[in-house]
Design a protein around this motif. Structure first.
Motif, short mmCIF file in Angstrom:
data_model
loop_
_atom_site.label_atom_id
_atom_site.label_comp_id
_atom_site.label_asym_id
_atom_site.label_seq_id
_atom_site.Cartn_x
_atom_site.Cartn_y
_atom_site.Cartn_z
N TYR A 108 0.79 -0.79 0.12
CA TYR A 108 0.04 -0.01 -0.13
C TYR A 108 0.73 1.45 0.07
N VAL A 109 2.12 1.38 0.24
CA VAL A 109 2.33 2.25 0.36
C VAL A 109 3.31 2.62 -0.12
N SER A 110 3.62 1.53 -0.97
CA SER A 110 4.38 1.66 -2.76
C SER A 110 3.04 1.96 -3.74
N MET A 111 1.79 1.32 -3.73
CA MET A 111 1.62 2.00 -4.14
C MET A 111 1.21 3.72 -3.68
N LEU A 112 0.76 4.48 -3.05
CA LEU A 112 0.75 5.24 -2.51
C LEU A 112 1.85 6.54 -3.26
N ASN A 113 2.77 6.14 -3.04
CA ASN A 113 4.47 6.87 -3.19
C ASN A 113 4.11 6.40 -4.92
N ARG A 114 3.85 5.90 -5.84
CA ARG A 114 3.69 6.12 -7.18
C ARG A 114 2.78 7.17 -7.55
N MET A 115 1.96 6.71 -7.06
CA MET A 115 -0.13 7.55 -6.72
C MET A 115 0.45 8.50 -6.37
N GLU A 116 1.44 9.45 -5.59
CA GLU A 116 1.79 10.72 -5.35
C GLU A 116 2.80 11.82 -6.43
N ALA A 117 3.09 10.16 -7.07
CA ALA A 117 4.39 10.94 -8.16
C ALA A 117 3.22 10.91 -9.20
N ASP A 118 2.33 10.24 -9.41
CA ASP A 118 1.28 10.89 -11.06
C ASP A 118 0.45 11.83 -11.17
N ILE A 119 -0.10 11.69 -9.50
CA ILE A 119 -0.43 12.96 -9.09
C ILE A 119 0.30 14.21 -9.78
N LYS A 120 1.50 14.29 -9.36
CA LYS A 120 2.23 15.34 -9.44
C LYS A 120 2.50 15.36 -10.30
N SER A 121 2.93 14.69 -11.09
CA SER A 121 3.64 14.32 -12.31
C SER A 121 1.55 15.01 -13.93
N GLY A 122 0.66 14.37 -13.28
CA GLY A 122 -0.45 14.55 -13.69
C GLY A 122 -0.55 13.25 -14.95
N ALA A 123 -0.22 12.45 -13.94
CA ALA A 123 0.03 11.35 -15.09
C ALA A 123 -1.82 10.07 -14.64
N ILE A 124 -1.47 10.88 -13.55
CA ILE A 124 -2.92 9.92 -13.07
C ILE A 124 -3.98 9.29 -14.05
N THR A 125 -4.49 10.35 -15.10
CA THR A 125 -5.29 9.92 -16.06
C THR A 125 -5.02 9.08 -16.93
N GLN A 126 -3.58 8.79 -17.00
CA GLN A 126 -3.37 7.58 -18.00
C GLN A 126 -3.25 6.45 -16.53
N THR A 127 -3.05 6.40 -15.85
CA THR A 127 -3.15 5.61 -14.61
C THR A 127 -4.08 4.90 -13.70
N TYR A 128 -5.13 5.51 -13.67
CA TYR A 128 -5.86 5.45 -12.99
C TYR A 128 -6.35 4.19 -12.96
N ASP A 129 -6.42 3.44 -14.71
CA ASP A 129 -7.13 2.55 -14.24
C ASP A 129 -5.85 1.33 -13.12
#
Length: 283
Positions: free
Chosen positions: A73-94
């Motif tokens: 979960y910690v690893s996932m939240l680290n990736r999620m934080e990075a994706d939110i900062k970069s805007g990549a969350i729109t591609q990695t949501y699924d």
């Protein structure tokens, strides 16, 4: 004897399906060995021996979860934080949605055999008490649902959505409130389908419980725990998939409207969850 998780309202809150939600994660996580028996006491009165067995099981599974799952979960939240900062969350949501399903399924797989064993230890009187209480609760919930007008349910849905988004991103602007209102209007109510599905599930569970000491009965109980929607859940699955797509569409629309302040708020919420998980790992 399963515990239903709450449905998520924003992408980050999906993590909450593995814990008692919102505040006090660390407090409740470290006390599951007495919280769960206390919760179950509303449905069935366990013997002292059954309570001891359940408490020991929960202690073991909590340690397993702490060492094996929380780091994921910690690893996932680290990736999620990075994706939110970069805007990549729109591609990695699924990907995060798939990760969450995987975490949940792993938890069920780990717990299911032990839950079946606990269920098999129930006496006939305990089974009757359990099913009577489940039936009573379902009847009360259905009556409350039928007494609530559709307009009221729509207002409650909108209020819940606004509260959830506010929790994660802070104060909402007018544009975001309009998007949430539009989202609420598009979501399909699963109330009627939910009650019909749960009635079928209880009937199947009741049948399986009657054979709980046999190999076939225990296999049926495990199947109902790990794949609950197999029994009359077709409409529920359709509604869930439809609503899931609506959530995705509007969560991402709202994400694109976030101000710098709102994005900081979201990242702080994620950091708080990560800190809680890291503290639990170290306990």
């Amino acid at each position: 004897m399963t515990i239903q998780s709450k449905q998520s309202r924003f992408i980050i809150v999906l993590i909450g399906i593995f814990f008692i939600q919102a505040c006090g994660i660390k407090f409740w996580y470290n006390r599951l060995d007495w919280v769960v028996p206390w919760y179950l006491d509303d449905y069935v009165e366990l013997t002292s021996e059954q309570e001891d067995t359940l408490e020991k099981l929960l202690e073991l599974k909590t340690e397993w979860h702490r060492s094996n799952e929380l780091p994921k979960y910690v690893s996932m939240l680290n990736r999620m934080e990075a994706d939110i900062k970069s805007g990549a969350i729109t591609q990695t949501y699924d990907r995060y949605r798939r990760d969450m399903r995987g975490f949940y399924n792993t938890l069920l797989d780990e717990m299911s055999d032990d839950l079946v064993a606990q269920t098999a230890s129930l006496s006939d009187d305990q089974v009757k008490q359990l099913m009577d209480n489940l039936d009573k609760e379902a009847k009360e919930q259905y009556e409350e649902f039928k007494e609530t007008k559709e307009e009221e349910r729509q207002e409650e849905r909108l209020e819940r959505l606004e509260e959830s988004f506010s929790e994660w991103i802070g104060s909402l602007d007018d544009k975001q409130k309009e998007l949430i209102k539009e989202m609420a209007s598009l979501l399909k109510s699963s109330g009627e389908a939910t009650y019909q599905y749960r009635a079928k599930w209880r009937d199947a569970f009741r049948t399986a419980l009657a054979e709980r000491t046999t190999e076939s009965g225990q296999a049926a109980i495990k199947s109902l725990i790990t794949d609950p929607y197999q029994v009359g859940g077709e409409e529920m699955n359709q509604i869930r998939d439809y609503n899931g797509n609506i959530y995705k569409e509007y969560q991402l629309k709202i994400y694109r409207t976030l101000s710098a302040k709102q994005k900081r708020h979201l990242l702080e919420e994620i950091a708080d969850y990560r800190e809680d998980f890291e503290d639990l790992i170290d306990d």
